[in-house]
Design an enzyme around this catalytic site. Sequence first.
Site, mmCIF file in Angstrom:
data_model
loop_
_atom_site.group_PDB
_atom_site.id
_atom_site.type_symbol
_atom_site.label_atom_id
_atom_site.label_comp_id
_atom_site.label_asym_id
_atom_site.label_seq_id
_atom_site.Cartn_x
_atom_site.Cartn_y
_atom_site.Cartn_z
ATOM 1 N N THR A 120 0.433 -1.162 -0.001
ATOM 2 C CA THR A 120 -0.027 -0.024 0.348
ATOM 3 C C THR A 120 1.049 1.438 -0.321
ATOM 4 O O THR A 120 1.925 0.916 0.608
ATOM 5 C CB THR A 120 -1.021 -0.137 0.961
ATOM 6 O OG1 THR A 120 -1.327 1.096 1.228
ATOM 7 C CG2 THR A 120 0.085 -0.365 2.279
ATOM 8 N N TYR A 144 -1.888 -0.795 10.496
ATOM 9 C CA TYR A 144 -1.994 -1.235 8.922
ATOM 10 C C TYR A 144 -0.874 -0.504 7.704
ATOM 11 O O TYR A 144 -0.027 -2.219 7.537
ATOM 12 C CB TYR A 144 -3.805 -1.003 8.158
ATOM 13 C CG TYR A 144 -2.856 -0.778 6.756
ATOM 14 C CD1 TYR A 144 -3.327 -2.265 6.102
ATOM 15 C CD2 TYR A 144 -2.772 0.028 5.701
ATOM 16 C CE1 TYR A 144 -3.382 -2.749 4.534
ATOM 17 C CE2 TYR A 144 -3.440 0.406 4.768
ATOM 18 C CZ TYR A 144 -4.169 -1.446 3.764
ATOM 19 O OH TYR A 144 -3.854 -1.175 2.348
#
Length: 340
Positions: A120, A144
């Site tokens: 990401t 995350y």
Amino acid sequence: MAPFPVLVTGGAGYIGSHAVLALVDRGWPVVVLDDLSTGFRWAVPDGVPFYEGDVVDTDLVKRIFEEQKIGAIMHFAGSIIVPESVENPLKYYDNNTGKSRTLIQAAVESGIPHFIFSSTASVYGEAEAKPLSEDEPLAPFNPYAMSKAMTERVLADTAKAHDMNYCVLRYFNVAGADPEARSGQSGVGSTHLIKVALEAALGKRSEVAVFGQDYATRDGTGIRDYIHVSDLAAAHVHALEALIAQPARNLTMNVGYAKGFSVLEVLDAVDKVVGKPVPRRMEGRRAGDVSALLADNSKLLATTPWQPQFDNLEQIITDALRWETKLQAIRESESQTENA
């Protein structure tokens, strides 16, 4: 002819199911492993071998490797909701880091030579260099993002010690659905702007919250790089073929369009596509949000033959809307079956 089958973990989920379609369309044999915690069995195409289970189940994973003669892994299985990662960090370090480490170990022990990891742009943290290149220092600011960055490091260290090469693909804002409506974003409680806006347009939500109107952007709202999920999926296939072509090379590449749209521009485009205004609620900034986040995709373009095919905001929204309509029919059919 594709040289070997590819195992796609999380292949019944949003991005994973599109990667399966991209592989199948290009002639690759595919096998899916998914625990169906957030994925859907119907998202896996007919004829694709499917195993229900967790990547941490090493016995199952190694059995799949042997039964299916796996030669590469595309790893999508994991958790992706940022606020949840702040509330429950241990879940994210388990699902995204710990289980990935276990899968990587199983791959090494079974001699799987190629590994593609779903990462990401969040690993860049609050950086606002426009566009962001892969050389930007990593500064993940939530569990995350950190869990993804940690797995990137595990792969890098593993590749130095073992006969495996890898590709890390760092996604920007993924949106849209398969243009043929074979798959799309199907989970409940999405936080993705285009998905949320379409749900509001279809009456599944009362409104869309716009967080922050005082950014240093052309209309005061945050700008993001939205990439069509089918273009993202195609990048994975090209990345796999690049790893096979040069087995001694490892890759880390951004996947985006190097241009962005503001929140209000996206909502205006949704209004245009659906033919009516989407209700909006203005709120203050969210902690950790930055004014603009754009990908430098020059490395991907230079390294692979990848070229965007769906680089058009209205097409992204149109494909997503078509899927939302189909998804509604699927859900109604499931409900009727359950009540029969």
